[in-house]
Design an enzyme around this catalytic site. Structure first.
Site, PDB file in Angstrom:
ATOM      1  N   GLY A   1       0.823  -1.207   0.000  1.00  0.00           N
ATOM      2  CA  GLY A   1       0.000   0.000   0.000  1.00  0.00           C
ATOM      3  C   GLY A   1       0.855   1.254   0.000  1.00  0.00           C
ATOM      4  O   GLY A   1       0.479   2.275  -0.590  1.00  0.00           O
ATOM      5  N   SER A   2       2.003   1.186   0.650  1.00  0.00           N
ATOM      6  CA  SER A   2       2.914   2.338   0.656  1.00  0.00           C
ATOM      7  C   SER A   2       3.421   2.627  -0.752  1.00  0.00           C
ATOM      8  O   SER A   2       3.490   3.785  -1.173  1.00  0.00           O
ATOM      9  CB  SER A   2       4.100   2.058   1.586  1.00  0.00           C
ATOM     10  OG  SER A   2       3.647   1.779   2.893  1.00  0.00           O
TER      11      SER A   2
ATOM     12  N   ASP B   1      -7.170   1.246   4.384  1.00  0.00           N
ATOM     13  CA  ASP B   1      -7.939   0.696   5.509  1.00  0.00           C
ATOM     14  C   ASP B   1      -9.429   0.600   5.180  1.00  0.00           C
ATOM     15  O   ASP B   1     -10.226   0.346   6.083  1.00  0.00           O
ATOM     16  CB  ASP B   1      -7.784   1.597   6.745  1.00  0.00           C
ATOM     17  CG  ASP B   1      -6.377   1.599   7.300  1.00  0.00           C
ATOM     18  OD1 ASP B   1      -5.624   0.669   6.994  1.00  0.00           O
ATOM     19  OD2 ASP B   1      -6.034   2.545   8.036  1.00  0.00           O
TER      20      ASP B   1
ATOM     21  N   SER C   1      -4.224  -1.469   0.194  1.00  0.00           N
ATOM     22  CA  SER C   1      -3.148  -2.272   0.771  1.00  0.00           C
ATOM     23  C   SER C   1      -3.661  -3.672   1.062  1.00  0.00           C
ATOM     24  O   SER C   1      -4.803  -3.845   1.485  1.00  0.00           O
ATOM     25  CB  SER C   1      -2.648  -1.642   2.069  1.00  0.00           C
ATOM     26  OG  SER C   1      -1.733  -2.521   2.715  1.00  0.00           O
TER      27      SER C   1
ATOM     28  N   HIS D   1      -4.979  -5.931   6.797  1.00  0.00           N
ATOM     29  CA  HIS D   1      -6.052  -5.266   6.057  1.00  0.00           C
ATOM     30  C   HIS D   1      -7.185  -6.226   5.658  1.00  0.00           C
ATOM     31  O   HIS D   1      -7.156  -7.400   6.004  1.00  0.00           O
ATOM     32  CB  HIS D   1      -5.460  -4.548   4.847  1.00  0.00           C
ATOM     33  CG  HIS D   1      -4.710  -3.320   5.256  1.00  0.00           C
ATOM     34  ND1 HIS D   1      -3.382  -3.109   4.955  1.00  0.00           N
ATOM     35  CD2 HIS D   1      -5.091  -2.251   5.998  1.00  0.00           C
ATOM     36  CE1 HIS D   1      -2.984  -1.960   5.467  1.00  0.00           C
ATOM     37  NE2 HIS D   1      -3.998  -1.412   6.112  1.00  0.00           N
TER      38      HIS D   1
ATOM     39  N   ASN E   1      10.744  -0.519  -9.719  1.00  0.00           N
ATOM     40  CA  ASN E   1      10.143  -1.828  -9.978  1.00  0.00           C
ATOM     41  C   ASN E   1       9.365  -2.203  -8.727  1.00  0.00           C
ATOM     42  O   ASN E   1       9.944  -2.638  -7.733  1.00  0.00           O
ATOM     43  CB  ASN E   1      11.196  -2.885 -10.288  1.00  0.00           C
ATOM     44  CG  ASN E   1      10.571  -4.269 -10.483  1.00  0.00           C
ATOM     45  OD1 ASN E   1       9.340  -4.390 -10.541  1.00  0.00           O
ATOM     46  ND2 ASN E   1      11.379  -5.294 -10.575  1.00  0.00           N
TER      47      ASN E   1
END
Length: 440
Positions: free
Chosen positions: A88-89, A197, A218, A223, A291
């Site tokens: 998710g980041s 979330d 994410s 999650h 990547n």
């Protein structure tokens, strides 16, 4: 006679199912001895069988399962494009990077020094891409109860340099998208919805993530669905999709999948930058990229998890309701969470804020719960601006962050994930009751 590949795969799949029942027997709950987690992976033999099936292909990088997952996730949102990434980041990083793409009209493209509105009460990876690209985050206070941006303060925070809004739907609770979208249209702003979330939450009957220009998800184990590590970037915009794909895949201009050649029809015929005409399009880079792809084994798990999403959401809502029912008796002590009109959260957690004068601190209570093997979490970074990494960042403050500090000091959350049971929640209430009796 040698067995065929199909026969061997079928036999392996049957053995994996058998192994699942041996390796992961049903848990029994022992109050005080069994840990009550705030989150965790929920899976059965289907995920393990899909994982092994993918590994037997030995394709390893993104492949057939990735394509299935991207297609089904995009359908779920009703959007044209979904791109799988490794977290998710990374999804947030790519989403924000796409708004700096040279593919965009110059007037719309984000540049160093532009302002982006966000909040400090949250997880750092919503904020980090703003800083990493040399933009100026504008911090607006939040509301205790919804834990989302204060819409009235948001209206006053828009300035001449404001170009975008980048906000998470906190703990799955949708923020006021009527106000946000009104501002987006009025000031021609970009909106990135961080749905890490909030997979499955809706606002006015529409999935969150479908209001803004880009949405992120994410699939970390905490999650709503998981593939171990993983995330996704979604959009309906053709140009943004092209930028997102490029930035995820090393920044290359070519969109041929790994192992494919010239599906774009441009391999040896184009003119790019000051490269020689006909330079191999597979090695032409139109963005400063990375990547950030997943492996197909992760995607295989995700395909099975996505089939369970509706049940996961239902279970999360049920657990939230159980927490709410039990906490009602202590409304004089705790601020309880709520959703605004039109919002239907697929709750990530049950946030609670200890009121001033309650006779105890948040940390005293969470320590007591931990001693009884009940997990809690603070609301991520509390006030991120008080974290060491952010003390000296360039920023603009749109008023005080009084409520953000209150959350940093007094708020924690309990889990709502499907692994929680009514029995575990009932035991948690007994422990909280014991704590309150000690303190009163």
């Amino acid at each position: 006679m040698a067995k065929s590949e199909s026969e061997l795969r079928s036999e392996i799949s049957r053995l994996v199912k058998e192994l699942y029942t041996v390796r992961f027997p049903s848990d029994s709950f022992v109050p005080g001895a069994t840990a009550i987690r705030y989150a965790g992976r929920i899976f059965d033999e289907k995920e393990m069988q899909a994982l092994v099936d993918s590994s037997l292909d030995f394709w390893l990088t993104a492949g057939r399962y990735s394509e299935i997952f991207e297609s089904e996730l995009a359908d779920r949102f009703g959007l044209e494009y979904a791109f799988l990434v490794n977290s998710g980041s990374s999804a947030n990083l790519i989403a924000f990077s796409a708004l700096t793409s040279p593919l965009l009209p110059e007037v719309k493209r984000l540049h160093s020094g532009d302002e982006v509105i966000s909040v400090a009460a949250g997880f750092p990876t919503t904020l980090n891409p703003i800083i990493q690209h040399g933009m100026v985050p504008v911090f607006v206070d939040v509301e205790v109860g919804t834990y989302n941006i204060n819409p009235e303060k948001l209206k006053k925070a828009i300035g001449p340099k404001t170009k975008a809004i980048f906000l998470a739907h906190t703990l799955g609770n949708p923020y006021n998208l009527d106000v946000v979208m009104e501002l987006v249209r009025k000031y021609d702003l970009w909106l990135i919805e961080d749905c890490c979330d909030a997979l499955g939450s809706t606002y006015n009957g529409k999935m969150v993530g479908t209001f803004g220009h880009i949405a992120t998800c994410s699939f970390y184990p905490a999650h709503h669905i998981t593939m171990g590590e993983g995330g996704a970037v979604l959009t309906d915009d053709d140009l943004l999709a092209r930028a997102i794909r490029s930035i995820r895949d090393w920044g290359r201009d070519c969109y041929c999948a790994g192992g494919e050649n010239n599906t774009c029809g441009k391999r040896f015929s184009g003119q790019y930058g000051t490269l020689p005409k006909g330079y191999d399009h597979k090695y032409v880079y139109s963005h400063i990229g990375y990547n950030l792809k997943v492996t197909d084994m992760q995607a295989a798990i995700g395909v099975e998890q996505l089939k369970k999403l509706d049940d996961f959401i239902k279970r999360r809502k049920e657990n939230f309701s159980l927490w709410m029912k039990g906490f009602r008796q202590w409304e004089d002590i705790f601020v309880l969470p709520y959703a605004i009109d039109g919002a239907d959260p697929a709750w990530f957690a049950f946030p609670v804020t200890v009121k001033e004068g309650g006779g105890f601190s948040r940390t005293e209570l969470t320590n007591f719960l931990a001693q009884h093997r009940i997990e809690t979490r603070n609301l991520f970074g509390g006030n991120l601006l008080r974290q060491p990494a952010y003390l000296n960042i360039q920023k603009r403050m749109a008023g005080s962050l009084e409520e953000t500090d209150r959350i940093m000091n007094n708020t924690f959350f309990l889990g709502t994930y499907p692994g929680l049971t009514e029995e575990k929640i009932a035991y948690s209430f007994k422990v909280i009751q014991n704590f309150l009796e000690i303190k009163r």
